[in-house]
Design a protein around this motif. Structure first.
Motif, PDB file in Angstrom:
ATOM      1  N   PHE A 178       0.825  -1.201   0.000  1.00  0.00           N
ATOM      2  CA  PHE A 178       0.000   0.000   0.000  1.00  0.00           C
ATOM      3  C   PHE A 178       0.862   1.255   0.000  1.00  0.00           C
TER       4      PHE A 178
ATOM      5  N   LEU B 192       1.848   1.777  -3.438  1.00  0.00           N
ATOM      6  CA  LEU B 192       0.681   2.263  -4.164  1.00  0.00           C
ATOM      7  C   LEU B 192       0.510   3.765  -3.975  1.00  0.00           C
TER       8      LEU B 192
ATOM      9  N   ILE C   9     -13.098   4.069   0.759  1.00  0.00           N
ATOM     10  CA  ILE C   9     -13.404   2.802   1.415  1.00  0.00           C
ATOM     11  C   ILE C   9     -12.350   2.513   2.467  1.00  0.00           C
TER      12      ILE C   9
ATOM     13  N   ILE D 266      -8.983   3.048  -3.889  1.00  0.00           N
ATOM     14  CA  ILE D 266      -7.905   2.127  -3.566  1.00  0.00           C
ATOM     15  C   ILE D 266      -6.908   2.750  -2.583  1.00  0.00           C
ATOM     16  N   VAL D 267      -6.628   4.048  -2.734  1.00  0.00           N
ATOM     17  CA  VAL D 267      -5.696   4.682  -1.793  1.00  0.00           C
ATOM     18  C   VAL D 267      -6.274   4.680  -0.387  1.00  0.00           C
TER      19      VAL D 267
ATOM     20  N   LEU E  38      -8.421   2.625   0.807  1.00  0.00           N
ATOM     21  CA  LEU E  38      -8.370   1.224   1.243  1.00  0.00           C
ATOM     22  C   LEU E  38      -6.969   0.894   1.755  1.00  0.00           C
ATOM     23  N   GLY E  39      -5.965   1.298   0.981  1.00  0.00           N
ATOM     24  CA  GLY E  39      -4.579   1.032   1.353  1.00  0.00           C
ATOM     25  C   GLY E  39      -4.221   1.731   2.645  1.00  0.00           C
ATOM     26  N   PHE E  40      -4.684   2.972   2.782  1.00  0.00           N
ATOM     27  CA  PHE E  40      -4.393   3.713   3.998  1.00  0.00           C
ATOM     28  C   PHE E  40      -4.946   2.986   5.217  1.00  0.00           C
TER      29      PHE E  40
ATOM     30  N   GLU F   8      -5.457  -0.118   5.630  1.00  0.00           N
ATOM     31  CA  GLU F   8      -4.660  -1.305   5.934  1.00  0.00           C
ATOM     32  C   GLU F   8      -3.324  -0.918   6.562  1.00  0.00           C
ATOM     33  N   ILE F   9      -2.723   0.182   6.081  1.00  0.00           N
ATOM     34  CA  ILE F   9      -1.439   0.622   6.654  1.00  0.00           C
ATOM     35  C   ILE F   9      -1.631   0.967   8.124  1.00  0.00           C
TER      36      ILE F   9
ATOM     37  N   ARG G 175      -3.755  -0.238  10.129  1.00  0.00           N
ATOM     38  CA  ARG G 175      -3.937  -1.470  10.882  1.00  0.00           C
ATOM     39  C   ARG G 175      -2.585  -2.162  11.130  1.00  0.00           C
ATOM     40  N   VAL G 176      -1.754  -2.195  10.103  1.00  0.00           N
ATOM     41  CA  VAL G 176      -0.446  -2.829  10.258  1.00  0.00           C
ATOM     42  C   VAL G 176       0.401  -2.047  11.270  1.00  0.00           C
ATOM     43  N   LEU G 177       0.318  -0.702  11.222  1.00  0.00           N
ATOM     44  CA  LEU G 177       1.067   0.107  12.193  1.00  0.00           C
ATOM     45  C   LEU G 177       0.609  -0.221  13.612  1.00  0.00           C
TER      46      LEU G 177
ATOM     47  N   ASN H 110       1.954  -3.167  15.167  1.00  0.00           N
ATOM     48  CA  ASN H 110       3.355  -3.092  15.543  1.00  0.00           C
ATOM     49  C   ASN H 110       3.652  -2.129  16.686  1.00  0.00           C
TER      50      ASN H 110
ATOM     51  N   PHE I  78     -10.571  -3.876   6.293  1.00  0.00           N
ATOM     52  CA  PHE I  78     -11.384  -3.215   5.270  1.00  0.00           C
ATOM     53  C   PHE I  78     -12.774  -3.825   5.163  1.00  0.00           C
TER      54      PHE I  78
ATOM     55  N   PHE J 110     -16.065  -1.784   4.313  1.00  0.00           N
ATOM     56  CA  PHE J 110     -17.086  -2.218   3.363  1.00  0.00           C
ATOM     57  C   PHE J 110     -18.462  -2.187   4.025  1.00  0.00           C
TER      58      PHE J 110
END
Lengths: 302, 348
Positions: free
Chosen positions: A279, A282, B65, B137-138, B140-142, B144-145, B147-149, B152, B250, B254
């Motif tokens: 991402f 992206l 999204i 999509i951006v 959506l990607g944000f 997820e980022i 969530r990953v942060l 950690n 996500f 949704f």
């Protein structure tokens, strides 16, 4: 250096899977301007089709050709099945809203994806299944870089499929019609192209490639479950955008780059950040070059 | 003065509601009272999420999204404030439980909303220059980022989840959040900013030609929407008392999109109805839990094919009734209301 080469090889192997799935995204986006969210789920269905075919075949073939024959049959069956599923999705869900607003189409795509995932969870069960090891693993050691025959098989199959696709699109009449529809559907229709047929065909080919990706990944990593397409699907879409959505060489390049980026992050950094790198790439690419690496910038018409 | 009356009335009404809910559901005769109370709170939180997302997705036509990302930012920041800063805040407040708890919750929620707004600005600033699918999509990607942060960051529990959050939110506060989000979104939609946003949705280039600062307005709408997602996050954190990154995938985003799509994109009443429906229906059909998502998905597809304007969109039976009762007659401004109804319909 060995570690670098090792990661490079792992990355190529992973990247070729992304590339196969990304091709479907980019083709569908090319003709319909639609992010087919259900594409990742077709990839999952491909893996499951392979799983059930292999159970049917089990023991009937022996180890003919070191499992290659069986793997080939599974690949074919799964690709054909998924081509059918792809056409069905297009016919039932996307065709009725083709002329609707982009938002509507996007929501339908999300709906189709959710539907497939949840029906799959009901039918196949939510727990992971183990894809049988069709081709016994052989390890090769080449100057400290370890690779397996499966990785080579994955790479080779992916390359063959991609070359086949490129030839089809560049050299055949139907391929030309496909390019025409991608360029301008209305003009293509006026020139006598059967647009509905071409769109169906695009879904069929894209879905078959996704199914191939699903089979190839299961040969390598045998755990398959109904939600396996979620992340892979989205990452493959990222790969398509990275390479330039709508561009076929772009999808391949994007897939390979993304696969390598992921393995390098997992290899040198932390594997927990692995999912984030896609991402991050992206966002960076969209900000710097929204058309993607190989995409053509489009001038907005008023 | 005139503005103060409805605010005070809302506060009094909510206090009464809280009192009634406590008496009837929590301490009262109804056997499954606490369960109903919980559903009420969840419905309220979902209403805030849907109403705020509706501002970007429905009114401004910018398809995001990644709402779960802002929801997560709000939830985690607010929870951190009350867990790590709670004692300090309590120290400067008089030692009355009600005042102390309210003080901590207000501080935490403000922090959560602010953090989500900043996140919204950071994401919106660059990505709102993109259009349609790319923006989707951006975002959506944000999400997820984020969530990953969170996974950690050890201070907030990482993959173990964030525990020990005090239970400070109740029906009063959730109701207040709902009222605030409804009021803000409704006022924005009816202001000149709102009309400009509608213009952007219909045609960005034409809007720009009319002198609308397209990017600035889009970012503003995005930031407001993110801030309210943060409020919802804070309320959720202080009601659930436990946060886990997997709540904010996500799939959650949704779900919020489905709420506003079912209700009718761009329609405020639709967002409320969609959120309540999607919270209550699954509880009613607990017995069919396995089929629940299948039915959702199927309903979503069918609605988009046969009735893209959603339950409360233009031209529908429900829509007409709600419109009659809720919309003040706007003299000679038919053109704008008409364009507001065009959502989801066929567009060239």
């Amino acid at each position: 250096m060995t570690v670098f080469l090792q990661q490079l090889l792992n990355g190529l192997s992973l990247g070729s899977i992304y590339a196969l799935v990304a091709l479907g995204y980019t083709m569908v986006y090319g003709v319909l301007r639609l992010i087919n969210f259900a594409h990742g789920d077709v990839y999952m269905l491909g893996a499951f089709a392979g799983y059930y075919t292999s159970r049917l075949l089990h023991g009937h073939l022996g180890a003919a050709g070191g499992g290659l024959v069986e793997a080939g049959i599974i690949l074919m069956v799964s690709m054909v099945a998924c081509a059918g599923v792809g056409m069905l999705i297009e016919r039932l869900a996307y065709r009725p809203v083709r002329r609707a607003s982009r938002l509507t189409i996007l929501i339908v795509a999300i709906g189709v994806s959710l539907l497939i995932e949840n029906v799959a969870q009901m039918v196949f069960g939510a727990e992971p299944k183990f894809f049988p090891q069709i081709i016994p693993e052989k390890r090769f050691d080449w100057a400290g870089v370890v690779f397996t025959n499966q990785q080579i098989l994955v790479l080779a199959t992916a390359v063959v499929l991609m070359i086949g696709l490129t030839l089809f699109i560049r050299r055949t009449r139907t391929g030309k019609a496909m390019r025409a529809v991608a360029h301008n559907p209305d003009a293509a229709r006026l020139m006598g192209v059967n647009v509905n047929f071409i769109i169906s065909l695009t879904f069929a080919i894209g879905s078959a490639l996704a199914a191939a990706g699903g089979i190839l990944v299961s040969l390598n990593q045998p755990g398959i479950d109904p939600l396996m397409g979620l992340m892979t699907g989205i990452k493959a879409f990222v790969a398509a955008v990275l390479g330039g959505i709508g561009s076929i060489p772009g999808a391949v390049l994007g897939g390979l780059l993304l696969g390598m980026a992921e393995t390098f992050v997992a290899g040198y950094g932390s594997s927990t950040y692995r999912d984030a790198i896609a991402f991050l790439i992206l966002i960076v690419i969209l900000l710097l070059k929204p058309a993607g690496l190989l995409g053509k910038g489009q001038v907005e018409k008023v | 003065m005139k503005r103060l009356v409805p605010i005070l009335a809302t506060l009094a009404g909510l206090a009464l509601l809280q009192w009634a809910a406590t008496a009837l559901l929590l301490d009262g005769p109804i056997r499954q009272g606490p369960y109903y109370y919980q559903i009420l709170l969840l419905a309220g939180i979902n209403v805030i999420l849907a109403v705020s997302l509706n501002l970007t997705n429905g009114v401004a036509g910018q398809f995001s999204i990644g709402h779960a990302g802002f929801f997560a930012v709000g939830a985690y920041v607010a929870a951190s404030v009350s867990v790590y800063g709670g004692p300090a805040i309590a120290g400067i407040l008089p030692n009355i439980p009600l005042v102390r708890d309210s003080g901590i919750l207000i501080a935490a929620t403000s922090a959560g909303a602010l953090a989500a707004a900043i996140a919204g600005w950071l994401v919106g600033m660059p990505s709102l220059r993109l259009r349609g699918d790319y923006l989707a999509i951006v975002t959506l990607g944000f999400g997820e980022i984020i969530r990953v942060l969170i996974l950690n960051i050890d201070a907030v529990g990482g993959a173990r989840g964030f525990t020990g959050i005090p239970r400070l939110a109740n029906l009063f506060w959730v109701g207040l959040g709902v009222a605030a989000s409804l009021a803000v979104v409704r006022n924005i939609t009816r202001s000149s900013h709102g009309r400009a946003l509608l213009a952007i949705r219909s045609d960005e280039i034409a809007a720009q030609a009319m002198g609308i600062n397209v990017t600035r307005l889009k970012v503003t709408a995005f930031v407001v929407s993110a801030a309210f997602a943060g409020v919802a996050g804070s309320l959720f954190a202080h009601f659930a008392m436990f946060l886990h990154p997997n709540t904010f995938t996500f799939v959650k985003s949704f779900e919020i999109v489905i709420m506003i799509a079912l209700g009718g994109l761009g329609s405020l009443a639709g967002a409320v109805l969609g959120a309540v429906t999607l919270t209550v229906l699954p509880e009613l059909f607990r017995g069919f839990a396995d089929y629940r998502m299948v039915i959702y998905a199927l309903a979503l597809i069918l609605i988009m094919i046969y009735r893209p304007q959603g339950m409360l969109g233009a031209g529908g039976f429900l829509g007409r009734i709600v419109r009659m009762r809720w919309k003040k007659p706007v003299a000679k401004k038919g053109a704008e209301t008409k364009s507001a109804d065009n959502i989801g319909g066929p567009s060239a």
